[in-house]
Every structure is written in C-alpha cells, then in structure tokens.
Motif scaffolding. Structure first.
Motif, PDB file in Angstrom:
ATOM      1  N   ARG A   1       0.815  -1.223   0.000  1.00  0.00           N
ATOM      2  CA  ARG A   1       0.000   0.000   0.000  1.00  0.00           C
ATOM      3  C   ARG A   1       0.843   1.264   0.000  1.00  0.00           C
ATOM      4  N   ALA A   2       2.083   1.141   0.443  1.00  0.00           N
ATOM      5  CA  ALA A   2       2.928   2.339   0.554  1.00  0.00           C
ATOM      6  C   ALA A   2       3.781   2.576  -0.687  1.00  0.00           C
ATOM      7  N   VAL A   3       3.542   1.817  -1.744  1.00  0.00           N
ATOM      8  CA  VAL A   3       4.344   2.006  -2.954  1.00  0.00           C
ATOM      9  C   VAL A   3       3.470   2.133  -4.200  1.00  0.00           C
ATOM     10  N   ALA A   4       3.930   2.954  -5.139  1.00  0.00           N
ATOM     11  CA  ALA A   4       3.234   3.116  -6.417  1.00  0.00           C
ATOM     12  C   ALA A   4       3.941   2.278  -7.475  1.00  0.00           C
ATOM     13  N   CYS A   5       3.346   2.202  -8.646  1.00  0.00           N
ATOM     14  CA  CYS A   5       3.898   1.453  -9.785  1.00  0.00           C
ATOM     15  C   CYS A   5       5.377   1.760  -9.971  1.00  0.00           C
ATOM     16  N   PRO A   6       6.253   0.792 -10.165  1.00  0.00           N
ATOM     17  CA  PRO A   6       6.016  -0.645 -10.271  1.00  0.00           C
ATOM     18  C   PRO A   6       6.175  -1.369  -8.934  1.00  0.00           C
ATOM     19  N   GLY A   7       6.040  -0.652  -7.826  1.00  0.00           N
ATOM     20  CA  GLY A   7       6.243  -1.224  -6.495  1.00  0.00           C
ATOM     21  C   GLY A   7       5.446  -2.477  -6.178  1.00  0.00           C
ATOM     22  N   PRO A   8       4.102  -2.449  -6.337  1.00  0.00           N
ATOM     23  CA  PRO A   8       3.316  -3.638  -5.982  1.00  0.00           C
ATOM     24  C   PRO A   8       3.722  -4.892  -6.763  1.00  0.00           C
ATOM     25  N   LEU A   9       4.011  -4.693  -8.049  1.00  0.00           N
ATOM     26  CA  LEU A   9       4.424  -5.808  -8.904  1.00  0.00           C
ATOM     27  C   LEU A   9       5.741  -6.405  -8.401  1.00  0.00           C
ATOM     28  N   LEU A  10       6.662  -5.519  -8.095  1.00  0.00           N
ATOM     29  CA  LEU A  10       7.978  -5.951  -7.635  1.00  0.00           C
ATOM     30  C   LEU A  10       7.871  -6.656  -6.276  1.00  0.00           C
ATOM     31  N   ALA A  11       7.010  -6.115  -5.403  1.00  0.00           N
ATOM     32  CA  ALA A  11       6.814  -6.715  -4.080  1.00  0.00           C
ATOM     33  C   ALA A  11       6.225  -8.123  -4.222  1.00  0.00           C
ATOM     34  N   ALA A  12       5.255  -8.262  -5.139  1.00  0.00           N
ATOM     35  CA  ALA A  12       4.634  -9.571  -5.384  1.00  0.00           C
ATOM     36  C   ALA A  12       5.667 -10.553  -5.921  1.00  0.00           C
ATOM     37  N   LYS A  13       6.457 -10.075  -6.859  1.00  0.00           N
ATOM     38  CA  LYS A  13       7.480 -10.927  -7.485  1.00  0.00           C
ATOM     39  C   LYS A  13       8.503 -11.412  -6.442  1.00  0.00           C
ATOM     40  N   LYS A  14       8.939 -10.480  -5.568  1.00  0.00           N
ATOM     41  CA  LYS A  14       9.924 -10.851  -4.550  1.00  0.00           C
ATOM     42  C   LYS A  14       9.351 -11.878  -3.582  1.00  0.00           C
ATOM     43  N   ALA A  15       8.071 -11.684  -3.198  1.00  0.00           N
ATOM     44  CA  ALA A  15       7.445 -12.560  -2.207  1.00  0.00           C
ATOM     45  C   ALA A  15       7.136 -13.942  -2.770  1.00  0.00           C
ATOM     46  N   MET A  16       7.079 -14.072  -4.098  1.00  0.00           N
ATOM     47  CA  MET A  16       6.807 -15.371  -4.721  1.00  0.00           C
ATOM     48  C   MET A  16       7.841 -16.418  -4.306  1.00  0.00           C
ATOM     49  N   GLY A  17       9.057 -15.936  -4.029  1.00  0.00           N
ATOM     50  CA  GLY A  17      10.125 -16.834  -3.623  1.00  0.00           C
ATOM     51  C   GLY A  17       9.837 -17.556  -2.313  1.00  0.00           C
ATOM     52  N   ASP A  18       8.933 -16.981  -1.500  1.00  0.00           N
ATOM     53  CA  ASP A  18       8.596 -17.573  -0.201  1.00  0.00           C
ATOM     54  C   ASP A  18       7.474 -18.605  -0.305  1.00  0.00           C
ATOM     55  N   LEU A  19       6.910 -18.726  -1.504  1.00  0.00           N
ATOM     56  CA  LEU A  19       5.754 -19.629  -1.655  1.00  0.00           C
ATOM     57  C   LEU A  19       6.115 -20.890  -2.434  1.00  0.00           C
ATOM     58  N   GLU A  20       5.350 -21.954  -2.147  1.00  0.00           N
ATOM     59  CA  GLU A  20       5.448 -23.184  -2.937  1.00  0.00           C
ATOM     60  C   GLU A  20       4.375 -23.108  -4.022  1.00  0.00           C
ATOM     61  N   SER A  21       4.547 -23.911  -5.051  1.00  0.00           N
ATOM     62  CA  SER A  21       3.568 -23.962  -6.136  1.00  0.00           C
ATOM     63  C   SER A  21       2.165 -24.270  -5.595  1.00  0.00           C
ATOM     64  N   GLY A  22       1.187 -23.494  -6.041  1.00  0.00           N
ATOM     65  CA  GLY A  22      -0.204 -23.717  -5.644  1.00  0.00           C
ATOM     66  C   GLY A  22      -0.620 -22.955  -4.397  1.00  0.00           C
ATOM     67  N   GLU A  23       0.352 -22.344  -3.711  1.00  0.00           N
ATOM     68  CA  GLU A  23       0.016 -21.594  -2.491  1.00  0.00           C
ATOM     69  C   GLU A  23      -0.528 -20.208  -2.833  1.00  0.00           C
ATOM     70  N   LEU A  24      -1.354 -19.698  -1.907  1.00  0.00           N
ATOM     71  CA  LEU A  24      -2.081 -18.452  -2.158  1.00  0.00           C
ATOM     72  C   LEU A  24      -1.359 -17.216  -1.634  1.00  0.00           C
ATOM     73  N   MET A  25      -1.340 -16.189  -2.482  1.00  0.00           N
ATOM     74  CA  MET A  25      -0.778 -14.892  -2.089  1.00  0.00           C
ATOM     75  C   MET A  25      -1.878 -13.834  -2.156  1.00  0.00           C
ATOM     76  N   GLU A  26      -1.842 -12.925  -1.180  1.00  0.00           N
ATOM     77  CA  GLU A  26      -2.759 -11.803  -1.176  1.00  0.00           C
ATOM     78  C   GLU A  26      -1.927 -10.526  -1.190  1.00  0.00           C
ATOM     79  N   VAL A  27      -2.180  -9.662  -2.174  1.00  0.00           N
ATOM     80  CA  VAL A  27      -1.411  -8.417  -2.285  1.00  0.00           C
ATOM     81  C   VAL A  27      -2.314  -7.232  -1.949  1.00  0.00           C
ATOM     82  N   TYR A  28      -1.959  -6.478  -0.899  1.00  0.00           N
ATOM     83  CA  TYR A  28      -2.681  -5.239  -0.588  1.00  0.00           C
ATOM     84  C   TYR A  28      -2.107  -4.137  -1.462  1.00  0.00           C
TER      85      TYR A  28
END
Lengths: 83, 168
Positions: free
Chosen positions: A18-45
């Motif tokens: 919420r505290a970042v503008a484009c391309p911040g949310p995309l980059l944050a989502a991409k970075k956090a993907m590394g913490d997930l296993e395939s099929g796991e759910l991510m929620e991006v505010y």
C-alpha cells in the motif's frame, strides 16, 4: 470468484504494497513469490488502481493463477496462486 | 541433405537505449526496466548522449580535463538529482514540484530506483563515445554493481537477443 468468497480465503503470504506506487506492488509480489510453494495463495494489498489491471497481466505471463480482487476501505486485495 | 541452422531465438530480455537526459524520461525508463525484472526478464540499459550525465556521481572528481571538457562538465547536470523535466521545468520549480508530488504519491525517487535496479541485477552499459563527447571519465560515475563502458556493438548484440527493444 466473488469478492466475499475471496475475502474468506486464507493466504499463505500477505504482501502489503500500500505504501508504494507502480512498479512497487508488482515488484513486491514478485519478490514474495520466492517464499511460496507452487499452488500456495498470495494476497497483495495495494492502493494503486493500476495494480488491478497489472497483476492479472503479470500472472498471465508468469503462469501464476489470478483469482480476483476484493475491495476494502481504503485499499484492495489481489489474490493469486503461485504456478 | 544440408542441415539449415535454426534462426536465433529472441530471449526474454529487454534492451533499452536511454538517450534523454530529462528527469521524466529517465524515470519512465527505470520504471519499465524494474517492471521487466518483475517479469524475470534480463534488462540491459544502454546510456548514451545526454543520459550519461544522470550517471555522474555528484561528489566524485576527475583530473586532467581539457578546457572544453570542463565546460561541458559545468554545463551538464551533475547527477540524477540535478536533472530537469522535458516540459514545465520553470527554472527548476517544475523538477522540485514533481519530486514533491512523487513523494506524496509514494512513487520511488530516481536514486531509489537505481538502488532497486542494482539489487535486481539490471545491467547498465555506458556508451564510450558519449563519455568522450561529454568529457566524462569512468571514475566520476556512480557506484553501481553491473555497469560497464562499451560501444554500440554491445547494445546491438543485446538487442538482437531481446524480445523488447526501446529507445527513450
């Protein structure tokens, strides 16, 4: 999925962009993907309207499954599962 | 039968020429570059002509410059904090205002974007000929991990292997 259905889901990883503008949310989502296993759910505010259009496009290219978004008071949540 | 060589396949790479030294245009270039990294694309930025001034480190100095090189150095912006807008510059007020609005709207500043780019492994190539024209030396440029001085062949080789090529 409807907004109410999405809100009931329990994400494995919540990304608060919420505290970042484009391309911040995309980059944050991409970075956090590394913490997930395939099929796991991510929620991006995000409070950046463009994110609603951008994340589905990004999912399409990266192979992640975009589930939809749900509005909250001053922001919204985008739901996706890792490829 | 003669085997035909398979045509070279464009990779998931973005090669971008950064030509403009305007704050707004370099911001656009950096946003696209960082976005492309989120798509797992390898990103190559080829800084040439006026854009090279953005890579000057404000506090670094270089000795042995000729008079004309010193003049260029004096006339051109000393680093990314000194860049002007392509429109509505208003003697410096425009750039100051846009920086204020960016902060309010949570848009990362240009130095923050370069730090992110460094972290993401985005490659910066500086055109050697432009450096000579502007009288810039390698030792007065910013500290950035993946940065080299090179020529147009490097850009062309990168661009030939890129799905996306842009000129800003």
């Amino acid at each position: 999925m409807t907004s109410d259905e999405l809100k009931k889901l329990k994400a494995v990883k919540i990304v608060d962009a919420r505290a970042v503008a484009c391309p911040g949310p995309l980059l944050a989502a991409k970075k956090a993907m590394g913490d997930l296993e395939s099929g796991e759910l991510m929620e991006v505010y995000s409070s950046d309207e463009g994110t609603k259009v951008d994340i589905p496009k990004w999912c399409g290219k990266m192979g992640h499954e975009y589930l939809g978004f749900a509005e909250s008071d001053s922001y919204f949540s985008v739901f996706l599962t890792k490829a | 039968m003669q085997a035909t060589p398979s045509p070279a396949k464009a990779e998931d790479q973005l090669s971008l020429v950064v030509f403009s030294g305007d704050l707004d245009k370099i911001l656009a270039a950096m946003i696209i570059a960082i976005g492309a990294s989120a798509f797992d694309m390898k990103v190559n930025l080829f800084f040439t002509f006026w854009a090279t001034a953005a890579l000057r480190a404000p506090k670094k100095k270089s000795k042995g410059k000729k008079l004309i090189e010193k003049m260029f150095g004096f006339m051109l912006p000393k680093g990314m904090d000194k860049l002007a807008l392509s429109k509505m510059q208003m003697g410096g007020m425009g750039a100051a205002m846009i920086k204020g609005i960016m902060k309010k709207q949570h848009v990362a500043s240009l130095p923050e974007m370069f730090a992110t780019a460094a972290e993401l492994g985005i490659q910066i190539n500086i055109c050697e000929m432009s450096m000579k024209l502007m009288g810039f030396k390698r030792e007065e440029m910013i500290d950035y991990p993946n940065m080299q001085v090179c020529g147009v062949a490097t850009f062309l080789a990168d661009a030939a292997d890129s799905k996306i090529q842009l000129f800003i």
